[in-house]
Write a protein that holds these residues in place. Sequence first.
Motif, mmCIF file in Angstrom:
data_model
loop_
_atom_site.group_PDB
_atom_site.id
_atom_site.type_symbol
_atom_site.label_atom_id
_atom_site.label_comp_id
_atom_site.label_asym_id
_atom_site.label_seq_id
_atom_site.Cartn_x
_atom_site.Cartn_y
_atom_site.Cartn_z
ATOM 1 N N PHE A 168 15.814 -55.144 5.226
ATOM 2 C CA PHE A 168 16.355 -53.211 4.544
ATOM 3 C C PHE A 168 17.011 -53.563 3.079
ATOM 4 N N THR A 169 16.694 -52.522 2.140
ATOM 5 C CA THR A 169 17.236 -52.148 1.307
ATOM 6 C C THR A 169 18.208 -50.970 1.224
ATOM 7 N N ILE A 170 19.457 -51.516 0.720
ATOM 8 C CA ILE A 170 20.566 -49.575 0.466
ATOM 9 C C ILE A 170 20.812 -49.774 -1.439
ATOM 10 N N GLN A 194 15.432 -49.065 2.063
ATOM 11 C CA GLN A 194 14.344 -48.989 1.990
ATOM 12 C C GLN A 194 13.882 -50.737 3.459
ATOM 13 N N MET A 195 13.397 -50.547 4.070
ATOM 14 C CA MET A 195 13.013 -50.705 5.478
ATOM 15 C C MET A 195 11.953 -51.143 5.132
ATOM 16 N N SER A 201 16.049 -37.348 5.856
ATOM 17 C CA SER A 201 13.934 -37.068 5.649
ATOM 18 C C SER A 201 13.131 -38.794 5.618
ATOM 19 N N GLY A 202 11.852 -39.324 5.977
ATOM 20 C CA GLY A 202 12.194 -40.756 5.587
ATOM 21 C C GLY A 202 11.163 -40.764 6.995
ATOM 22 N N SER A 235 6.691 -50.528 6.526
ATOM 23 C CA SER A 235 7.690 -49.942 6.208
ATOM 24 C C SER A 235 7.607 -48.652 5.768
ATOM 25 N N LEU A 236 9.378 -48.182 6.079
ATOM 26 C CA LEU A 236 9.342 -47.153 5.770
ATOM 27 C C LEU A 236 10.479 -46.830 4.765
#
Length: 120
Positions: free
Chosen positions: A68-70, A82-83, A7-8, A17-18
């Motif tokens: 990006f962060t996972i 997090q993009m 989702s998201g 950002s998303l």
Amino acid sequence: QVQLVESGGGSVQAGGSLRLSCAASGRTFSSYAMGWFRQAPGKEREFVAAIRWSGGTFAYADSVKGRFTISRDKTKNTVYLQMNSLKPEDTAIYYCAADLTGGGWGSADWGQGTQVTVSS
């Protein structure tokens, strides 16, 4: 086998950002690693980011490093992406994958995908 629900996704302008989420379910969930992949129209699916479920070790594609962060929340059986600083070339369907046994992404379980569209 696990179920993965992303989702998201959505539409944003370049620079926006998303945050994508992937919730895993199915008996007692445990995984070797979780990853995000993406597939743009007319292109092959490509690796984006991955994280070790136990130790938090992570990896990124060069194209998203620094943007990006996972992360993962083991209490919620959820992995996030997090993009930031999104670019039009980030437009794709984003898929979550679970490598349950360490056998590699070729034998992973996959979600249904969520669309991300970045406009210039």
